[in-house]
Scaffold this active site. Sequence first.
Site, PDB file in Angstrom:
ATOM      1  N   SER A  80       0.831  -1.213   0.000  1.00  0.00           N
ATOM      2  CA  SER A  80       0.000   0.000   0.000  1.00  0.00           C
ATOM      3  C   SER A  80       0.862   1.257   0.000  1.00  0.00           C
ATOM      4  O   SER A  80       0.361   2.368  -0.143  1.00  0.00           O
ATOM      5  CB  SER A  80      -0.905   0.013   1.236  1.00  0.00           C
ATOM      6  OG  SER A  80      -0.109  -0.117   2.399  1.00  0.00           O
ATOM      7  N   THR A  83       6.404   2.765  -2.736  1.00  0.00           N
ATOM      8  CA  THR A  83       7.219   1.845  -3.543  1.00  0.00           C
ATOM      9  C   THR A  83       6.456   0.560  -3.812  1.00  0.00           C
ATOM     10  O   THR A  83       6.436   0.075  -4.957  1.00  0.00           O
ATOM     11  CB  THR A  83       8.546   1.527  -2.812  1.00  0.00           C
ATOM     12  OG1 THR A  83       9.096   2.735  -2.313  1.00  0.00           O
ATOM     13  CG2 THR A  83       9.540   0.869  -3.755  1.00  0.00           C
ATOM     14  N   LEU A 145       8.266  -2.399   3.520  1.00  0.00           N
ATOM     15  CA  LEU A 145       7.615  -1.943   4.748  1.00  0.00           C
ATOM     16  C   LEU A 145       8.422  -0.811   5.373  1.00  0.00           C
ATOM     17  O   LEU A 145       9.637  -0.782   5.251  1.00  0.00           O
ATOM     18  CB  LEU A 145       7.620  -3.134   5.710  1.00  0.00           C
ATOM     19  CG  LEU A 145       6.495  -3.330   6.705  1.00  0.00           C
ATOM     20  CD1 LEU A 145       5.163  -3.474   6.005  1.00  0.00           C
ATOM     21  CD2 LEU A 145       6.763  -4.588   7.528  1.00  0.00           C
ATOM     22  N   TYR A 196      17.611   6.188  12.453  1.00  0.00           N
ATOM     23  CA  TYR A 196      17.102   5.678  11.172  1.00  0.00           C
ATOM     24  C   TYR A 196      18.152   4.793  10.486  1.00  0.00           C
ATOM     25  O   TYR A 196      17.866   3.650  10.110  1.00  0.00           O
ATOM     26  CB  TYR A 196      16.713   6.866  10.278  1.00  0.00           C
ATOM     27  CG  TYR A 196      16.179   6.469   8.919  1.00  0.00           C
ATOM     28  CD1 TYR A 196      14.866   6.052   8.764  1.00  0.00           C
ATOM     29  CD2 TYR A 196      16.989   6.511   7.795  1.00  0.00           C
ATOM     30  CE1 TYR A 196      14.375   5.685   7.517  1.00  0.00           C
ATOM     31  CE2 TYR A 196      16.514   6.153   6.545  1.00  0.00           C
ATOM     32  CZ  TYR A 196      15.200   5.745   6.409  1.00  0.00           C
ATOM     33  OH  TYR A 196      14.723   5.379   5.172  1.00  0.00           O
ATOM     34  N   LYS A 200      18.180   0.640  10.023  1.00  0.00           N
ATOM     35  CA  LYS A 200      18.263   0.071   8.672  1.00  0.00           C
ATOM     36  C   LYS A 200      19.472  -0.870   8.562  1.00  0.00           C
ATOM     37  O   LYS A 200      19.376  -1.956   7.988  1.00  0.00           O
ATOM     38  CB  LYS A 200      18.367   1.186   7.620  1.00  0.00           C
ATOM     39  CG  LYS A 200      17.127   2.065   7.520  1.00  0.00           C
ATOM     40  CD  LYS A 200      15.951   1.280   7.001  1.00  0.00           C
ATOM     41  CE  LYS A 200      14.737   2.134   6.728  1.00  0.00           C
ATOM     42  NZ  LYS A 200      13.556   1.330   6.433  1.00  0.00           N
TER      43      LYS A 200
HETATM   44  N1  LIG Z   1      11.005   8.047   1.707  1.00  0.00           N
HETATM   45  C1  LIG Z   1      12.257   8.020   1.301  1.00  0.00           C
HETATM   46  O1  LIG Z   1      12.777   8.992   0.713  1.00  0.00           O
HETATM   47  C2  LIG Z   1      13.086   6.769   1.528  1.00  0.00           C
HETATM   48  C3  LIG Z   1      14.424   6.769   1.152  1.00  0.00           C
HETATM   49  C4  LIG Z   1      15.170   5.595   1.308  1.00  0.00           C
HETATM   50  C5  LIG Z   1      14.572   4.455   1.835  1.00  0.00           C
HETATM   51  N2  LIG Z   1      13.279   4.479   2.231  1.00  0.00           N
HETATM   52  C6  LIG Z   1      12.690   3.251   2.785  1.00  0.00           C
HETATM   53  O2  LIG Z   1      11.977   2.580   1.766  1.00  0.00           O
HETATM   54  C7  LIG Z   1      10.906   1.823   2.337  1.00  0.00           C
HETATM   55  C8  LIG Z   1       9.613   2.113   1.598  1.00  0.00           C
HETATM   56  O3  LIG Z   1       9.372   3.506   1.626  1.00  0.00           O
HETATM   57  P1  LIG Z   1       8.001   4.095   1.046  1.00  0.00           P
HETATM   58  O4  LIG Z   1       8.161   5.566   1.090  1.00  0.00           O
HETATM   59  O5  LIG Z   1       7.639   3.400  -0.216  1.00  0.00           O
HETATM   60  O6  LIG Z   1       6.996   3.623   2.215  1.00  0.00           O
HETATM   61  P2  LIG Z   1       5.535   4.165   2.556  1.00  0.00           P
HETATM   62  O7  LIG Z   1       4.905   4.821   1.382  1.00  0.00           O
HETATM   63  O8  LIG Z   1       5.614   4.954   3.819  1.00  0.00           O
HETATM   64  O9  LIG Z   1       4.781   2.789   2.821  1.00  0.00           O
HETATM   65  C9  LIG Z   1       5.100   2.032   3.946  1.00  0.00           C
HETATM   66  C10 LIG Z   1       4.380   0.705   3.970  1.00  0.00           C
HETATM   67  O10 LIG Z   1       4.595   0.124   5.266  1.00  0.00           O
HETATM   68  C11 LIG Z   1       3.325  -0.149   5.871  1.00  0.00           C
HETATM   69  N3  LIG Z   1       3.331   0.172   7.288  1.00  0.00           N
HETATM   70  C12 LIG Z   1       3.703   1.332   7.882  1.00  0.00           C
HETATM   71  N4  LIG Z   1       3.499   1.267   9.208  1.00  0.00           N
HETATM   72  C13 LIG Z   1       2.996   0.042   9.454  1.00  0.00           C
HETATM   73  C14 LIG Z   1       2.560  -0.631  10.650  1.00  0.00           C
HETATM   74  N5  LIG Z   1       2.632  -0.055  11.838  1.00  0.00           N
HETATM   75  N6  LIG Z   1       2.091  -1.881  10.546  1.00  0.00           N
HETATM   76  C15 LIG Z   1       2.026  -2.488   9.342  1.00  0.00           C
HETATM   77  N7  LIG Z   1       2.396  -1.903   8.171  1.00  0.00           N
HETATM   78  C16 LIG Z   1       2.889  -0.655   8.233  1.00  0.00           C
HETATM   79  C17 LIG Z   1       2.338   0.780   5.186  1.00  0.00           C
HETATM   80  O11 LIG Z   1       1.038   0.225   5.317  1.00  0.00           O
HETATM   81  P3  LIG Z   1      -0.260   1.159   5.505  1.00  0.00           P
HETATM   82  O12 LIG Z   1      -0.584   1.684   4.109  1.00  0.00           O
HETATM   83  O13 LIG Z   1      -1.274   0.259   6.031  1.00  0.00           O
HETATM   84  O14 LIG Z   1       0.145   2.286   6.423  1.00  0.00           O
HETATM   85  C18 LIG Z   1       2.866   0.801   3.755  1.00  0.00           C
HETATM   86  O15 LIG Z   1       2.420  -0.324   3.051  1.00  0.00           O
HETATM   87  C19 LIG Z   1      10.876   2.207   3.820  1.00  0.00           C
HETATM   88  O16 LIG Z   1      11.508   1.202   4.567  1.00  0.00           O
HETATM   89  C20 LIG Z   1      11.694   3.484   3.891  1.00  0.00           C
HETATM   90  O17 LIG Z   1      12.338   3.654   5.145  1.00  0.00           O
HETATM   91  C21 LIG Z   1      12.509   5.609   2.065  1.00  0.00           C
END
Ligand SMILES: NC(=O)c1ccc[n+]([C@@H]2O[C@H](COP(=O)([O-])OP(=O)(O)OC[C@H]3O[C@@H](n4cnc5c(N)ncnc54)[C@H](OP(=O)(O)O)[C@@H]3O)[C@@H](O)[C@H]2O)c1
Length: 295
Positions: A80, A83, A145, A196, A200
């Site tokens: 959801s 990514t 996640l 963070y 990771k």
């Molecule tokens: N944002 C950045 O610039 C960035 C950069 C480098 C790496 N990352 C990493 O890449 C990964 C994906 O990032 P993204 O931005 O695509 O993620 P995102 O849009 O925030 O989506 C996170 C996912 O994790 C689930 N989730 C969050 N809290 C939860 C909980 N308490 N219990 C169960 N499920 C939960 C969410 O489900 P729901 O929809 O149900 O909330 C969603 O499916 C993450 O690990 C992030 O740290 C991000």
Amino acid sequence: MGRGDADPRGRGDSLIPGPAALSAAAAAAAAAALLAALLLLWLEDAGPGAGSSMAKTEALPKLREDFRMQNKSVFILGASGETGRVLLKEILEQNLFSKITLIGRRKLTFDEEAYKNVNQEVVDFEKLDDYASAFQGHDVGFCCLGTTRKKAGAEGFVRVDRDYVLKSAELAKAGGCKHFNLLSSKGADKSSNFLYLQVKGEVEARVEELQFERYSVFRPGVLLCDRQESRPSEWLVRKFFGSLPESWAHGYSVPVATVVRAMLNNAVNPSGKKKELLDNNAIHDLGKADDSLKP
Ligand SMILES: NC(=O)c1ccc[n+]([C@@H]2O[C@H](COP(=O)([O-])OP(=O)(O)OC[C@H]3O[C@@H](n4cnc5c(N)ncnc54)[C@H](OP(=O)(O)O)[C@@H]3O)[C@@H](O)[C@H]2O)c1
């Protein structure tokens, strides 16, 4: 220097450098530090996995075809999220797996016909052991996640980004998963002072201990996307990188679509390596290898 020792410079000058010499030395030290920092940044970005290469571009259709023939099953955690949902869409468009299962805390609704055969397992991440069956029988797993400290607090962030990810990986391994893909982050480092990056790095290392047949870690920089959820600070960072010349932004950010392409282009390509670490540059390189998705 003893009394009778010769003055090394032979002119009787004091050995204590004057202010001009000091400032020249300081400037030289600063320049050297800057050079070293640039070199370190370059080395970091040219780390293992870099340059996985455009050379594979022509081979991709054949690799995908061979992969499809194997009728593999896949699960996605975090489908959801920004990514995860692009990953799911691309998996469907490329028709890579014979069975797709989303594992998440809530059921997702899809209108498009293409999603009608997608299975969903709704689990309670606090009691994942009770849902071991959801993790059974998948050849490949993708974990996208994650949460933020702002959203979940420090404890909540660790719970999701470390504990939920690790427990899911354990259950996946027990359930027969052979290739586990972890979306981590640029700078992940289990000894970092930043929560963070420390979390990771720690989760990367602990998943590695599970000894999957193949373990691929992706370390993107800032993810570029039109995020559905409002995150003002991330929006500012994205705007900043969006305004930089592409070659500068390249080392520190990457479009979500490129990450997804890199994950899939990597997955269809059999690897002799047990562990692969793809940094931001390698992700750009491998994710660019074809144009099936618009960034
Ligand atoms: N944002 C950045 O610039 C960035 C950069 C480098 C790496 N990352 C990493 O890449 C990964 C994906 O990032 P993204 O931005 O695509 O993620 P995102 O849009 O925030 O989506 C996170 C996912 O994790 C689930 N989730 C969050 N809290 C939860 C909980 N308490 N219990 C169960 N499920 C939960 C969410 O489900 P729901 O929809 O149900 O909330 C969603 O499916 C993450 O690990 C992030 O740290 C991000």
